[in-house]
Design an enzyme around this catalytic site. Structure first.
Site, PDB file in Angstrom:
ATOM      1  N   TYR A   1       0.838  -1.198   0.000  1.00 42.31           N
ATOM      2  CA  TYR A   1       0.000   0.000   0.000  1.00 42.31           C
ATOM      3  C   TYR A   1       0.877   1.254   0.000  1.00 42.31           C
ATOM      4  O   TYR A   1       1.651   1.492   0.937  1.00 42.31           O
ATOM      5  CB  TYR A   1      -0.961   0.022   1.201  1.00 42.31           C
ATOM      6  CG  TYR A   1      -1.974  -1.113   1.237  1.00 42.31           C
ATOM      7  CD1 TYR A   1      -2.034  -2.069   0.218  1.00 42.31           C
ATOM      8  CD2 TYR A   1      -2.869  -1.239   2.292  1.00 42.31           C
ATOM      9  CE1 TYR A   1      -2.959  -3.108   0.258  1.00 42.31           C
ATOM     10  CE2 TYR A   1      -3.803  -2.273   2.339  1.00 42.31           C
ATOM     11  CZ  TYR A   1      -3.826  -3.211   1.308  1.00 42.31           C
ATOM     12  OH  TYR A   1      -4.737  -4.231   1.354  1.00 42.31           O
TER      13      TYR A   1
ATOM     14  N   HIS B   1       0.374 -11.856   0.867  1.00 42.56           N
ATOM     15  CA  HIS B   1      -0.665 -11.026   0.221  1.00 42.56           C
ATOM     16  C   HIS B   1      -1.328 -11.748  -0.956  1.00 42.56           C
ATOM     17  O   HIS B   1      -2.554 -11.729  -1.103  1.00 42.56           O
ATOM     18  CB  HIS B   1      -0.021  -9.713  -0.241  1.00 42.56           C
ATOM     19  CG  HIS B   1      -0.962  -8.577  -0.399  1.00 42.56           C
ATOM     20  ND1 HIS B   1      -0.608  -7.283  -0.163  1.00 42.56           N
ATOM     21  CD2 HIS B   1      -2.270  -8.529  -0.783  1.00 42.56           C
ATOM     22  CE1 HIS B   1      -1.643  -6.484  -0.385  1.00 42.56           C
ATOM     23  NE2 HIS B   1      -2.658  -7.217  -0.772  1.00 42.56           N
TER      24      HIS B   1
HETATM   25  N1  NAP Z   1      -5.842  -8.722   0.572  1.00 43.14           N
HETATM   26  C1  NAP Z   1      -6.140  -8.050  -0.507  1.00 43.14           C
HETATM   27  O1  NAP Z   1      -5.711  -8.402  -1.637  1.00 43.14           O
HETATM   28  C2  NAP Z   1      -7.020  -6.842  -0.405  1.00 43.14           C
HETATM   29  C3  NAP Z   1      -7.628  -6.313  -1.561  1.00 43.14           C
HETATM   30  C4  NAP Z   1      -8.462  -5.201  -1.414  1.00 43.14           C
HETATM   31  C5  NAP Z   1      -8.677  -4.638  -0.157  1.00 43.14           C
HETATM   32  N2  NAP Z   1      -8.037  -5.156   0.944  1.00 43.14           N
HETATM   33  C6  NAP Z   1      -8.242  -4.565   2.312  1.00 43.14           C
HETATM   34  O2  NAP Z   1      -9.636  -4.456   2.562  1.00 43.14           O
HETATM   35  C7  NAP Z   1      -9.967  -3.114   2.905  1.00 43.14           C
HETATM   36  C8  NAP Z   1     -11.412  -2.772   2.504  1.00 43.14           C
HETATM   37  O3  NAP Z   1     -11.637  -2.996   1.139  1.00 43.14           O
HETATM   38  P1  NAP Z   1     -11.762  -1.797   0.070  1.00 43.14           P
HETATM   39  O4  NAP Z   1     -11.041  -0.601   0.570  1.00 43.14           O
HETATM   40  O5  NAP Z   1     -11.354  -2.409  -1.221  1.00 43.14           O
HETATM   41  O6  NAP Z   1     -13.312  -1.538  -0.081  1.00 43.14           O
HETATM   42  P2  NAP Z   1     -14.605  -1.399   0.876  1.00 43.14           P
HETATM   43  O7  NAP Z   1     -14.237  -1.365   2.292  1.00 43.14           O
HETATM   44  O8  NAP Z   1     -15.571  -2.410   0.391  1.00 43.14           O
HETATM   45  O9  NAP Z   1     -15.182   0.010   0.402  1.00 43.14           O
HETATM   46  C9  NAP Z   1     -14.558   1.225   0.679  1.00 43.14           C
HETATM   47  C10 NAP Z   1     -15.438   2.310   0.051  1.00 43.14           C
HETATM   48  O10 NAP Z   1     -16.714   2.298   0.687  1.00 43.14           O
HETATM   49  C11 NAP Z   1     -17.015   3.604   1.134  1.00 43.14           C
HETATM   50  N3  NAP Z   1     -17.707   3.497   2.439  1.00 43.14           N
HETATM   51  C12 NAP Z   1     -17.203   3.049   3.607  1.00 43.14           C
HETATM   52  N4  NAP Z   1     -18.134   3.073   4.571  1.00 43.14           N
HETATM   53  C13 NAP Z   1     -19.249   3.558   4.003  1.00 43.14           C
HETATM   54  C14 NAP Z   1     -20.537   3.821   4.483  1.00 43.14           C
HETATM   55  N5  NAP Z   1     -20.861   3.548   5.756  1.00 43.14           N
HETATM   56  N6  NAP Z   1     -21.473   4.329   3.613  1.00 43.14           N
HETATM   57  C15 NAP Z   1     -21.156   4.567   2.335  1.00 43.14           C
HETATM   58  N7  NAP Z   1     -19.930   4.323   1.804  1.00 43.14           N
HETATM   59  C16 NAP Z   1     -18.984   3.829   2.627  1.00 43.14           C
HETATM   60  C17 NAP Z   1     -15.705   4.310   1.305  1.00 43.14           C
HETATM   61  O11 NAP Z   1     -15.924   5.683   1.118  1.00 43.14           O
HETATM   62  P3  NAP Z   1     -15.199   6.779   2.040  1.00 43.14           P
HETATM   63  O12 NAP Z   1     -13.729   6.468   1.936  1.00 43.14           O
HETATM   64  O13 NAP Z   1     -15.626   8.048   1.392  1.00 43.14           O
HETATM   65  O14 NAP Z   1     -15.706   6.642   3.447  1.00 43.14           O
HETATM   66  C18 NAP Z   1     -14.860   3.694   0.201  1.00 43.14           C
HETATM   67  O15 NAP Z   1     -15.092   4.367  -1.013  1.00 43.14           O
HETATM   68  C19 NAP Z   1      -8.884  -2.305   2.164  1.00 43.14           C
HETATM   69  O16 NAP Z   1      -8.827  -0.970   2.587  1.00 43.14           O
HETATM   70  C20 NAP Z   1      -7.675  -3.142   2.438  1.00 43.14           C
HETATM   71  O17 NAP Z   1      -7.185  -2.908   3.759  1.00 43.14           O
HETATM   72  C21 NAP Z   1      -7.245  -6.259   0.843  1.00 43.14           C
END
Ligand code: NAP
Length: 274
Positions: free
Chosen positions: A58, A117
């Site tokens: 990241y 990862h």
């Molecule tokens: N292991 C892997 O390969 C892998 C891959 C992808 C992700 N990850 C991890 O998983 C975490 C979460 O996944 P992600 O970041 O891909 O997506 P996510 O958590 O599904 O979605 C994040 C999005 O949702 C919005 N959001 C959050 N809470 C909300 C709410 N209560 N109402 C409306 N919108 C909301 C956020 O907007 P705002 O920012 O405007 O609040 C952001 O745009 C990552 O940050 C990372 O740490 C791991």
């Protein structure tokens, strides 16, 4: 807060964590919003988040540096910090160096959880897991796990690892239900926690599922995002790590850990296919 047991141990992890992808940049560092991002993570901690998910990938390490700034006033033992090693660092020399760089950036002596990862077929899985076990014995890691492993690979990891594989972090949400076919039952049978990433589908939902979610959300006086998280957390061994960048979203998501959906609503959501 809801907690999950870690593997076969009596230790616990908060079932709702805080994702950090995009904080401080994506594949490349972006220093332009550092103070805002640190404040956002401090707010998350003030609200009660204690489980933080990050990775060396990241922002090319910058996300870990920002996490270090946000956590510095919190007692380390109250936090559950997860980081991940990128697939080009999976041989024994590189893995140890990658972990030490992550620890340095995070300004901590140990990680609560270290994950592979993504799998890398060019490096024997046993070599990476033996190295992680050695680093665990040396006190640098408390638990080891994997990410983006399918059922076959997880079985292999469980078989060859000298230490228990406690977590597998994969894409799982109300639309992306692939883990339910084989992976989730396998995790449940083998005391592996399944961490759902992108649990909110990054906020982009097809209209069909939105209608069902809205109907259910109305009943519980909650939001569709809370229903998405509560549905995931209704499943044995499942943990969710939404990412949010406003205090309102952070609070809303945290409250979802206390939302109990009734079995009929869970079933309705189970049946949804995109
Ligand atoms: N292991 C892997 O390969 C892998 C891959 C992808 C992700 N990850 C991890 O998983 C975490 C979460 O996944 P992600 O970041 O891909 O997506 P996510 O958590 O599904 O979605 C994040 C999005 O949702 C919005 N959001 C959050 N809470 C909300 C709410 N209560 N109402 C409306 N919108 C909301 C956020 O907007 P705002 O920012 O405007 O609040 C952001 O745009 C990552 O940050 C990372 O740490 C791991």
């Amino acid at each position: 807060m809801l907690y999950r047991k870690i593997g076969k141990t009596e230790e616990m992890v908060p079932a709702l964590g805080f994702g950090t992808w995009g904080i401080g940049g994506e594949a490349e560092p972006d220093y332009s919003r550092d103070s805002e991002q640190i404040i956002n993570m401090e707010i998350a901690l003030d609200l009660g988040y204690r489980h933080i998910d990050t990775a060396e990938y990241y922002a090319d390490g910058h996300t870990e540096e920002l996490v270090a700034e946000a956590i510095k006033i919190f007692p380390r033992e109250e936090l559950f910090i997860v980081s991940k090693v990128w697939p080009n660092h999976l041989n024994k020399e590189e893995l140890e160096k990658a972990l030490k760089r992550s620890l340095k950036r995070l300004k901590t002596d140990y990680l609560d959880l270290y994950l592979i990862h993504w799998p890398n077929p060019d490096v024997p899985l046993k070599e990476s897991l033996d190295t992680m076990a050695k680093l665990k014995k040396a006190g640098f890691i408390k638990h080891i796990g994997v990410s983006n492993f399918d059922g076959e690979l997880l079985k292999e990891a469980i078989k060859v690892s000298p230490e228990p594989i406690s977590f597998n972090q994969v894409l799982y949400n109300i639309v992306d239900k692939n883990p339910e076919k084989e992976l989730l039952p396998l995790c449940q049978e083998n005391d592996v926690n399944l961490t759902a990433y992108s649990p909110l589908k990054r906020g982009t939902l097809p209209s069909g599922v939105k209608t069902i979610l809205k109907e259910i959300a109305l009943k519980y006086n909650s939001t569709i995002y809370q229903v998405m998280l509560a549905w995931l957390l209704s499943k044995e061994r499942v943990i969710a790590i939404p990412k949010a960048s406003s205090p309102d979203h952070l609070q809303e998501n945290l409250n979802a850990a206390d939302l109990k959906l009734n079995p009929e609503d869970i079933e309705k959501l189970n049946k949804f296919t995109s």
